[in-house]
Design an enzyme around this catalytic site. Structure first.
Site, PDB file in Angstrom:
ATOM      1  CG  ASP A   1      32.693  42.954 -34.798  1.00 32.27           C
ATOM      2  OD1 ASP A   1      32.344  43.805 -33.967  1.00 32.27           O
ATOM      3  OD2 ASP A   1      33.730  42.269 -34.679  1.00 32.27           O
TER       4      ASP A   1
ATOM      5  CB  THR B   1      30.847  48.620 -33.608  1.00 34.11           C
ATOM      6  OG1 THR B   1      31.919  48.561 -32.651  1.00 34.11           O
ATOM      7  CG2 THR B   1      30.281  50.026 -33.625  1.00 34.11           C
ATOM      8  N   GLY B   2      30.133  47.339 -30.872  1.00 31.49           N
ATOM      9  CA  GLY B   2      29.888  47.663 -29.471  1.00 31.49           C
ATOM     10  C   GLY B   2      30.373  49.070 -29.137  1.00 31.49           C
TER      11      GLY B   2
ATOM     12  CE  LYS C   1      28.201  44.196 -32.455  1.00 34.58           C
ATOM     13  NZ  LYS C   1      29.457  43.778 -33.081  1.00 34.58           N
TER      14      LYS C   1
ATOM     15  CG  ASN D   1      30.525  41.862 -29.275  1.00 33.45           C
ATOM     16  OD1 ASN D   1      31.313  41.085 -29.801  1.00 33.45           O
ATOM     17  ND2 ASN D   1      30.638  43.167 -29.414  1.00 33.45           N
TER      18      ASN D   1
END
Length: 273
Positions: free
Chosen positions: A13, A47-48, A200, A226
């Site tokens: 992340d 990653t978001g 993810k 997340n």
């Protein structure tokens, strides 16, 4: 780790994990990632953020050459970094966007939608967190009415507001929303809404199987809700010392904090030893 080099892929992340609190990659993290790459380990940024918000980091870490991949939008998009070739692309339908946009107005919360190319908001008074996201991920903001969003490939929508306003809105969300979509709170002021099939975790497993790795060969490192799906999907989940307590509970290992180069510690301790 049981036997040397049993881990072949490390998914990492960005915010709160890869970067320290000054949003930098420390020299320790940089060199650990280069050493892992030299040892043949695949390093995957998960990653978001949209791709535009990751390009600079990929370049900085030498992860933009052929054979490197990146997971963006919390798993909504997986692509090869050098060509941009898409392995997975999960987008919301226009009707989904209309439902989510209407709900944001009912709940009195700011909202924007993100495509590969930009951030789109129907809020005439653009929310400050839309501007913050724009600078964070290096993407332009466009004001568009819902009618003008018809042909956009929306990868995710976000409810974005002051934490107390957002939490009040979250408490009022209709229960069917989480049955229909993947909802992740990625920051105190962000709630992300994506296709139900997106996470993810799904993206990491999909990519690993394409590359011929099983889940016992995968490590995932994260700090926030997340990252949960990614940590739960792999055999070697690592939580950051600065991570959310609920994420630490599901981790097999706890590494140092992002300000103590925790990613470097995890790679050296459990991948390269």
């Amino acid at each position: 780790m049981e036997n040397k080099m049993s881990i072949q892929l490390v998914a990492i992340d960005i915010d709160g994990t890869l970067l320290n609190s000054k949003r930098e990659i420390t020299s320790e993290v940089f060199s650990a990632i280069q050493d892992a790459k030299a040892a043949g380990v695949k390093i995957i940024i998960a990653t978001g953020r949209p791709i535009a918000g990751v390009q600079k980091l990929l370049k900085e870490l030498n992860l933009n050459q052929p054979g490197n991949y990146v997971i963006t939008f919390n798993g909504g998009l997986v692509q090869e970094t050098s060509t941009g070739q898409e392995l997975i692309k999960e987008i919301l339908a226009y009707d989904d966007y209309l439902d989510i946009e209407l709900l944001s107005r009912k709940l009195g919360v700011h909202m924007h939608a993100i495509t590969k190319d930009g951030i789109y908001t129907a809020n005439r008074n653009i929310g400050k967190y839309t501007i913050y996201e724009s600078s964070l991920v290096n993407m332009p903001v466009f004001y568009r009415t819902p009618e003008e969003m018809l042909n956009k490939e929306i990868v995710k929508c976000m409810f974005i507001d002051e934490p107390d306003i957002l939490d009040t809105a979250i408490a009022k969300l209709p229960p069917e929303l989480s049955k229909k979509y993947t909802l992740v709170k990625s920051a105190p002021f962000y709630l992300e809404i994506m296709k139900k099939t997106v996470s993810k975790g799904t993206a990491v497993l999909h990519l690993a199987s394409k590359l011929g790795f099983s889940k016992d060969q995968i490590m995932a490192i994260g700090d926030e809700e997340n990252d949960r799906a990614m940590l739960e999907a792999v055999d070697h989940p690592v939580a950051m010392a600065n991570g959310n307590p609920s994420i630490k509970k599901i981790a097999r290992y706890i590494t140092k904090s992002n300000d103590e180069s925790g990613v470097a510690y995890a790679i050296r301790e459990w991948v390269l030893k």
